[in-house]
Design an enzyme around this catalytic site. Sequence first.
Site, PDB file in Angstrom:
ATOM      1  N   HIS A  68      -9.834  -9.203  -1.061  1.00 47.28           N
ATOM      2  CA  HIS A  68      -9.555  -7.858  -1.525  1.00 47.28           C
ATOM      3  C   HIS A  68     -10.749  -7.242  -2.226  1.00 47.28           C
ATOM      4  O   HIS A  68     -10.640  -5.964  -2.452  1.00 47.28           O
ATOM      5  CB  HIS A  68      -8.061  -7.659  -2.292  1.00 47.28           C
ATOM      6  CG  HIS A  68      -8.213  -8.570  -3.669  1.00 47.28           C
ATOM      7  ND1 HIS A  68      -8.269  -9.824  -3.910  1.00 47.28           N
ATOM      8  CD2 HIS A  68      -8.647  -7.921  -4.820  1.00 47.28           C
ATOM      9  CE1 HIS A  68      -8.545  -9.961  -5.085  1.00 47.28           C
ATOM     10  NE2 HIS A  68      -8.738  -8.891  -5.787  1.00 47.28           N
TER      11      HIS A  68
HETATM   12  C1  UD1 Z   1      -7.473  -5.031  -9.150  1.00 45.92           C
HETATM   13  C2  UD1 Z   1      -8.500  -5.612 -10.192  1.00 45.92           C
HETATM   14  C3  UD1 Z   1      -9.028  -6.769  -9.561  1.00 45.92           C
HETATM   15  C4  UD1 Z   1      -8.148  -7.791  -9.237  1.00 45.92           C
HETATM   16  C5  UD1 Z   1      -6.900  -7.270  -8.189  1.00 45.92           C
HETATM   17  C6  UD1 Z   1      -5.883  -7.965  -8.031  1.00 45.92           C
HETATM   18  C7  UD1 Z   1      -9.903  -3.782 -11.215  1.00 45.92           C
HETATM   19  C8  UD1 Z   1     -11.171  -3.103 -11.369  1.00 45.92           C
HETATM   20  N1  UD1 Z   1      -9.730  -4.680  -9.968  1.00 45.92           N
HETATM   21  O1  UD1 Z   1      -7.961  -4.835  -7.958  1.00 45.92           O
HETATM   22  O2  UD1 Z   1     -10.044  -7.467 -10.568  1.00 45.92           O
HETATM   23  O3  UD1 Z   1      -8.501  -8.777  -8.514  1.00 45.92           O
HETATM   24  O4  UD1 Z   1      -6.175  -5.981  -9.086  1.00 45.92           O
HETATM   25  O5  UD1 Z   1      -4.871  -7.487  -7.153  1.00 45.92           O
HETATM   26  O6  UD1 Z   1      -9.102  -3.571 -12.156  1.00 45.92           O
HETATM   27  N2  UD1 Z   1      -2.214  -0.668  -4.375  1.00 45.92           N
HETATM   28  C9  UD1 Z   1      -1.210  -0.701  -3.825  1.00 45.92           C
HETATM   29  N3  UD1 Z   1       0.151  -1.019  -4.820  1.00 45.92           N
HETATM   30  C10 UD1 Z   1      -0.326  -1.762  -5.764  1.00 45.92           C
HETATM   31  C11 UD1 Z   1      -1.701  -1.765  -6.271  1.00 45.92           C
HETATM   32  C12 UD1 Z   1      -2.609  -1.195  -5.709  1.00 45.92           C
HETATM   33  O7  UD1 Z   1      -0.834  -0.421  -2.739  1.00 45.92           O
HETATM   34  O8  UD1 Z   1       0.788  -2.083  -6.703  1.00 45.92           O
HETATM   35  C13 UD1 Z   1      -3.464  -0.154  -3.640  1.00 45.92           C
HETATM   36  C14 UD1 Z   1      -3.527   1.199  -3.805  1.00 45.92           C
HETATM   37  O9  UD1 Z   1      -4.039   1.537  -2.828  1.00 45.92           O
HETATM   38  C15 UD1 Z   1      -4.977   1.271  -4.744  1.00 45.92           C
HETATM   39  C16 UD1 Z   1      -5.637  -0.060  -4.228  1.00 45.92           C
HETATM   40  O10 UD1 Z   1      -4.393  -0.883  -3.885  1.00 45.92           O
HETATM   41  O11 UD1 Z   1      -5.776   2.269  -4.521  1.00 45.92           O
HETATM   42  C17 UD1 Z   1      -6.568  -0.798  -5.149  1.00 45.92           C
HETATM   43  O12 UD1 Z   1      -5.708  -1.203  -6.477  1.00 45.92           O
HETATM   44  P1  UD1 Z   1      -6.535  -1.063  -7.747  1.00 45.92           P
HETATM   45  O13 UD1 Z   1      -5.563  -1.467  -8.802  1.00 45.92           O
HETATM   46  O14 UD1 Z   1      -7.527   0.122  -8.067  1.00 45.92           O
HETATM   47  O15 UD1 Z   1      -7.499  -2.208  -7.510  1.00 45.92           O
HETATM   48  P2  UD1 Z   1      -7.424  -3.976  -6.918  1.00 45.92           P
HETATM   49  O16 UD1 Z   1      -8.163  -3.854  -5.673  1.00 45.92           O
HETATM   50  O17 UD1 Z   1      -5.839  -4.360  -6.732  1.00 45.92           O
END
Ligand code: UD1
Length: 389
Positions: free
Chosen positions: A225
């Site tokens: 991811h």
């Molecule tokens: C975040 C952390 C990363 C960790 C990961 C675990 C940062 C910079 N990154 O990355 O270090 O390894 O979490 O998962 O904080 N989304 C959903 N549902 C959710 C959460 C996210 O659909 O409950 C989708 C959304 O489209 C969102 C994307 O995932 O835009 C990314 O989510 P985000 O929290 O920005 O970062 P992660 O890639 O999850």
Amino acid sequence: MRKIVSIVGARPNFMKIAPLMQQARKRRNLNMRLVHTGQHYDFQMSQLFFQELHIPKPDIDLGVGSASHAVQTAEIMKGLEPVLQKERPDLVLVVGDVNSTLAGALTAAKLGIPVAHVEAGLRSFDRTMPEEINRVLTDSLADWLFTSEVGAAKNLLREGVARRKIFFVGNTMIDTLLRHRSKAGRSQVLVRLGLIAENGFHPPRRPAPPAKIKSTRPYALLTLHRPSNVDDPDVLGPILQALHQVSQDAPILFPIHPRTRRQIEIFGYSHYFSTHDRIGEHGLWMVEPLGYLDFACLMAKARLVLTDSGGIQEETTVLGVPCLTLRKNTERPITVTQGTNRVVGTDGNLIVKYSSAALQHGVRRRRLPKYWDGHAAERIIDVLCRALT
Ligand code: UD1
């Protein structure tokens, strides 16, 4: 009575906070409050972990959700500031390296509230990783820096952190793994996915011979991811192609992060995946993001784990399962020097080469890193209780 406000937001925070909340409850003079920023919000990415790991319901939920890094960090800070002003804690505790970690530390430091950082001092030395920026900044703001592996202190000292602020305590994520390991072993996920076979491998529809020993069909487990791996089609494509090739030797299960699923659809890479109902003898198989217990069970029984996550490199080291890290570096070098991890990068040929070797020959000999013994949270709460009284 002393008060700590702990801040969590994203999936990997939850297994780190669970044993700390549990230890804090045992101390009579300590009130540990919990703030969830809402960085992760899907049931499978958040609530499920609270249920399975018996984390108390957050006292405050900021509900910030997804956004760009700047907006997400700013929204957390805006939501958190009045909470901390009202709660007036003796200190704020943050874990890991996600945006919620940095936003929590920065808001507290600006209000003059001391900060404790759990999992301090890990460095990939790669500033293109958002987590590396979060780590460096959080550590520079923290008053207590709790490290999980022996080399982390050296990184902190090099950055000018005073030695008296650094405490080598071990790994709270491993506290959680050791605590839930046997329960995870009873998960039905292998049966649900059709990976348990009677007395060796039989095709799923053949009637099982009675009272035979159950065995698990060989499989590999994948997580992917990181923005650097999944946001660029020219990086993600060759990785998937290589994994598809590896999956001709053993099926690869891929509990998929929402952002990765979206990127695969956008880039038109769905054809790399098998789509039948039951996991076959080979192929790449997407499954929904899993809860803690199901995932720990799959990890423990896998022949091989391929990942770009940080925590999984540590968990496979403890479980004794070979791990290939699909990144150019790791901030957790002890998993390589003492554990089962190998950093292979994202070159397709290397992924295929090292996966085949691991599937055939299994794991190298390993040593458990110091203090990965299930008592890290206890050590942290001891230090904080002493400091606060
Ligand atoms: C975040 C952390 C990363 C960790 C990961 C675990 C940062 C910079 N990154 O990355 O270090 O390894 O979490 O998962 O904080 N989304 C959903 N549902 C959710 C959460 C996210 O659909 O409950 C989708 C959304 O489209 C969102 C994307 O995932 O835009 C990314 O989510 P985000 O929290 O920005 O970062 P992660 O890639 O999850």
